[in-house]
Design an enzyme around this catalytic site. Sequence first.
Site, PDB file in Angstrom:
ATOM      1  N   ASP A  29      -5.395  -0.132  -8.306  1.00 29.90           N
ATOM      2  CA  ASP A  29      -5.092  -1.138  -7.285  1.00 29.90           C
ATOM      3  C   ASP A  29      -6.025  -2.324  -7.540  1.00 29.90           C
ATOM      4  OD1 ASP A  29      -4.488  -2.602  -5.074  1.00 29.90           O
ATOM      5  OD2 ASP A  29      -5.254  -1.162  -3.611  1.00 29.90           O
ATOM      6  N   ASP A  56     -18.050   0.136 -11.563  1.00 29.19           N
ATOM      7  CA  ASP A  56     -17.005  -0.415 -12.416  1.00 29.19           C
ATOM      8  C   ASP A  56     -15.990   0.670 -12.785  1.00 29.19           C
ATOM      9  OD1 ASP A  56     -15.468  -1.671 -14.284  1.00 29.19           O
ATOM     10  OD2 ASP A  56     -17.138  -2.317 -15.552  1.00 29.19           O
ATOM     11  N   GLY A  57     -14.729   0.422 -12.449  1.00 28.70           N
ATOM     12  CA  GLY A  57     -13.664   1.382 -12.743  1.00 28.70           C
ATOM     13  C   GLY A  57     -13.500   1.609 -14.240  1.00 28.70           C
ATOM     14  N   GLU A 108     -14.654   1.125  -6.537  1.00 32.16           N
ATOM     15  CA  GLU A 108     -14.478  -0.320  -6.322  1.00 32.16           C
ATOM     16  C   GLU A 108     -15.749  -1.009  -6.811  1.00 32.16           C
ATOM     17  OE1 GLU A 108     -12.349  -2.915  -4.865  1.00 32.16           O
ATOM     18  OE2 GLU A 108     -14.141  -4.030  -5.465  1.00 32.16           O
ATOM     19  N   PRO A 124     -13.519  -9.608 -12.926  1.00 31.26           N
ATOM     20  CA  PRO A 124     -13.913  -8.211 -13.155  1.00 31.26           C
ATOM     21  C   PRO A 124     -12.729  -7.290 -13.442  1.00 31.26           C
ATOM     22  CG  PRO A 124     -14.088  -8.762 -10.808  1.00 31.26           C
ATOM     23  CD  PRO A 124     -13.798 -10.050 -11.537  1.00 31.26           C
ATOM     24  N   ASP A 183      -9.988  -3.030  -0.120  1.00 31.93           N
ATOM     25  CA  ASP A 183      -9.578  -3.193   1.285  1.00 31.93           C
ATOM     26  C   ASP A 183      -9.289  -1.849   1.949  1.00 31.93           C
ATOM     27  OD1 ASP A 183      -6.752  -2.561   0.478  1.00 31.93           O
ATOM     28  OD2 ASP A 183      -6.944  -4.498  -0.520  1.00 31.93           O
ATOM     29  N   HIS A 210       0.823  -1.221   0.000  1.00 39.29           N
ATOM     30  CA  HIS A 210       0.000   0.000   0.000  1.00 39.29           C
ATOM     31  C   HIS A 210       0.854   1.267   0.000  1.00 39.29           C
ATOM     32  CE1 HIS A 210      -3.217  -2.898   1.440  1.00 39.29           C
ATOM     33  NE2 HIS A 210      -3.536  -2.507   0.228  1.00 39.29           N
ATOM     34  N   ASP A 232      -6.038  -9.667 -10.012  1.00 38.65           N
ATOM     35  CA  ASP A 232      -5.380 -10.260 -11.184  1.00 38.65           C
ATOM     36  C   ASP A 232      -6.189 -10.017 -12.461  1.00 38.65           C
ATOM     37  OD1 ASP A 232      -3.583 -11.116  -9.369  1.00 38.65           O
ATOM     38  OD2 ASP A 232      -4.160 -13.230  -9.401  1.00 38.65           O
TER      39      ASP A 232
END
Length: 276
Positions: A157, A139-140, A106, A164, A86, A62, A160
């Site tokens: 961030d 959705d980014g 997110e 999504p 997170d 982070h 994998d």
Amino acid sequence: MELWFTEYQTKNLGLKCRIKETLFTGKSEFQDIAVVDTFDLGRMLVLDGVFQTSIFDEFIYHEMIAHVPLFVHPQPQNVLVIGGGDGGAVREAVKHSSVKSVEMVEIDGMVVEVSKKFLPEISVALNEGHPKLQLKIGDGIQHMKEAENKYDVIIVDCSDPIGPGEGLFTPAFYKDVYKALKPDGLFVQQTESPFYHQELIKRLHKDIMKLFPITRLYLANIPLYPSGLHCFTIGSKKYDPCQVALRIPEFATRYYNTEIQKSCFALPNFVKELIK
Ligand code: SAM
């Protein structure tokens, strides 16, 4: 009976942790979510069987995904975090005094809720509703299509490149990132292990280089992630991470410092070879 959890990092290799307790398991619209308490790595977030973050070493990832790009920009004010459910990246980004706003997009609200409940050390900025933070569940990829000339720094961030997160590793997404950045903006993305994801790293680097005049890869040692050596890629419109004046953080850090800012861009030859 002893309980163990294995993340298969390749078909033939895994990281196996002994578990004290399973704290949460659930299935969201997007993925399987689990939080387990482990003997050596503390509480861990697991998405679709892949380790995302652990209390033991989360500070490395982070701090490195947030502070390296934020210290490349001389005066970052508007920051966007894509993914990062997170809360660890936004916890670090809000520490910069020049930063006025941190938007976080997110896709999975359940990751945010579970992190708030079981990983409060990481999700602290989400829990306290930090005044600089605006959280959007969405959705980014879609968010990037709509943004223009808005951000100084974008932090991708993501998990994998499957499920999504797959569309976050495509030329179309990088084009939208470029459009969403101000004329001197830059972005960073976590780009996996230089040992196990070489084809991905090569492809992304080429795609980002086609759009951004400055593309740089940097490294950090993160025990939780495959091979322990993790890489991040920066695409920058103006500031070269290897040429910027170093600024000393005005807050405490556990991994990041000005020497790391400089040295993390020094690459072993096999990594240079991947991106040349
Ligand atoms: N540190 C982690 C790692 O490298 O394994 C990544 C942390 S964070 C938990 C990744 C987040 O990205 C997940 O919560 C996931 O839901 C989110 N995500 C995946 N695809 C997304 C998308 N298209 N838009 C926004 N968030 C997305």
